[in-house]
Design a protein around this motif. Sequence first.
Motif, PDB file in Angstrom:
ATOM      1  N   SER A   1       0.826  -1.208   0.000  1.00  0.00           N
ATOM      2  CA  SER A   1       0.000   0.000   0.000  1.00  0.00           C
ATOM      3  C   SER A   1       0.860   1.258   0.000  1.00  0.00           C
ATOM      4  N   VAL A   2       0.430   2.255  -0.779  1.00  0.00           N
ATOM      5  CA  VAL A   2       1.137   3.538  -0.798  1.00  0.00           C
ATOM      6  C   VAL A   2       0.965   4.280   0.525  1.00  0.00           C
ATOM      7  N   HIS A   3      -0.012   3.877   1.329  1.00  0.00           N
ATOM      8  CA  HIS A   3      -0.292   4.557   2.594  1.00  0.00           C
ATOM      9  C   HIS A   3       0.503   3.983   3.765  1.00  0.00           C
ATOM     10  N   VAL A   4       1.140   2.827   3.568  1.00  0.00           N
ATOM     11  CA  VAL A   4       1.695   2.074   4.695  1.00  0.00           C
ATOM     12  C   VAL A   4       3.218   2.112   4.688  1.00  0.00           C
ATOM     13  N   GLU A   5       3.747   2.491   5.841  1.00  0.00           N
ATOM     14  CA  GLU A   5       5.209   2.557   5.998  1.00  0.00           C
ATOM     15  C   GLU A   5       5.756   1.298   6.647  1.00  0.00           C
ATOM     16  N   GLU A   6       4.980   0.730   7.583  1.00  0.00           N
ATOM     17  CA  GLU A   6       5.484  -0.421   8.336  1.00  0.00           C
ATOM     18  C   GLU A   6       4.345  -1.373   8.661  1.00  0.00           C
ATOM     19  N   VAL A   7       4.630  -2.681   8.534  1.00  0.00           N
ATOM     20  CA  VAL A   7       3.651  -3.721   8.829  1.00  0.00           C
ATOM     21  C   VAL A   7       4.219  -4.635   9.908  1.00  0.00           C
ATOM     22  N   PHE A   8       3.398  -4.903  10.926  1.00  0.00           N
ATOM     23  CA  PHE A   8       3.739  -5.866  11.974  1.00  0.00           C
ATOM     24  C   PHE A   8       2.746  -7.029  11.909  1.00  0.00           C
ATOM     25  N   VAL A   9       3.201  -8.201  12.370  1.00  0.00           N
ATOM     26  CA  VAL A   9       2.302  -9.359  12.468  1.00  0.00           C
ATOM     27  C   VAL A   9       2.457  -9.988  13.839  1.00  0.00           C
TER      28      VAL A   9
END
Length: 414
Positions: free
Chosen positions: A22-30
Amino acid sequence: MKVLVIGSGGREHALAHKVSQSVHVEEVFVIPGNDAMTNVATVVTAIAETDHEKIADFAVAEAIDWVIIGPEQPLTAGLADVLKERGIKVFGPNKKAAQMEGSKSFAKQMMKHYNIPTAAYEMISTKEAALAYIQEHSGPVVLKQDGLAAGKGVIVAMTEQEAVAAVHEFYKDGDTEVVFEEYLQGEEFSLMVFVNDDFIIPLDCVAQDHKRAFDGDTGPNTGGMGAYCPVAHIKEQTMKETNERISYPIARAMKEEGLHYFGLLYIGAIITEEGPKVIEFNARFGDPECQVLLTRLETDLMDIIFALEAKQDITLTWSADTVVGVVLAAKGYPAAYDKGIKVEGYNGELDYYVSGLKYEDGWKTAGGRVMLAVGSGGTVKDAVEASYQNAAKIKSDGLFYRTDIAHRALKNNG
C-alpha cells in the motif's frame, strides 16, 4: 501509516503482503506471525494471538493506525472490542457480530428470521434425538458443529451409515449443539463482502475453494486444499442475484439486530435450482480464497478499508490473469499428522504463502496446511500449470497436495 495484522497463517501472510504494498503504509507488523512472514513484515512472536491486552498495549506503544484481524478465533473472542476500547481502529467485527461465524445456530436463526435463502435445518442437542432424526430423514444430510472448528466441523453424510457415524463422532463427549441441514446440490463459490453496518462493498470477483482432502472432491472436509479466481462459469447474473438476495439483505439484517458489523463477511454460497443459497458465513476472509483474491486484486487494500469506513463506493481493479493456489498439507491432514518434517525448495519467494513452517536449521513442517503455491496465467490452464510448477519445487517426504485444483474451471472453460 503503521498496520498490525493478527494471525499466523497463509491468509495473514497474504494480508501482510498486500498491506505492505500500500502507498499509505510505511510499516507492517504481524502478531504472532510465523518464520516465513519476515519477507513482508516485522514478526512479533513474543505476543500470543490470545493475549488481547498485550496486543492492545503493543498497538498503543507502536502507534498502530489500523489492526487487521485475520483468523476467526480472536474475532469471536472479542479482540476487536478490546482494541476499540483503547481507541485503535480495527478491520474485523466485534464479538457480537462475529457470532455470524462463531455460532451456526445464530446465523441460521438470522437467515430464517430475515428470509435469506439457505438450507432447511434443525438444531439437535442430544445423541438420541440426532439418531431419531437420521431414521426419519432419508437421503444425504449435512451435520455442522455449532462452534468454531477451523473449517473441519462439517460432515456431509451421503448414506444413513455415514450419518450415524457422524452422530457418534459429534456427540462422543455428551450433549452438544449440532445443526442438521438438508443436502444442497449445486455449484459452490465464495463471495467476500466488505461490510460497514448496512453499507457493503462486494468483491466483484468470486473464488472457488476445494474443501475435500483428495482428488475428485473425495475424502474428509478440510480447511481448504486450494482455490482459484475468477470463476468464469459463474455468470454476472448469478453474482447480481447473490448480492440482491443475500449480501445486501444480510447487511441490513445485521444492522437491524444491532451487530455494528465492520469487517469482511465471507459468504459460502451454492447455486441451486431455486437460485443462490447460503451454505455458511465466516467473519473473515476465507483461506485459501484470500490468497488468490489478493494476488489478483490490483486496488490498494487500504483504499478499500478507507472507503468502507467512509461508506463511499469504490471501483475495484483486477488483474486480467487467472490465479490458482495449491495447498501443500502434512500427510494425514485433516486427521493426525507429524510435525518437524524437513522441507526443501522454499527460500522466501512470494509465490508461496506460508501457514505451517518453522525455521530450525532449515525449514520444517509445523502445522496441517503448510503452505500455498500460487500461480498466475492468461488462461486457467496457464495458471494451473504455473501453480503446480511452484508446488513441485517444494520437496518433502511429509507433504501431499491435490492434483486437480481448478478442475471445474478447466472443464467449463476448456
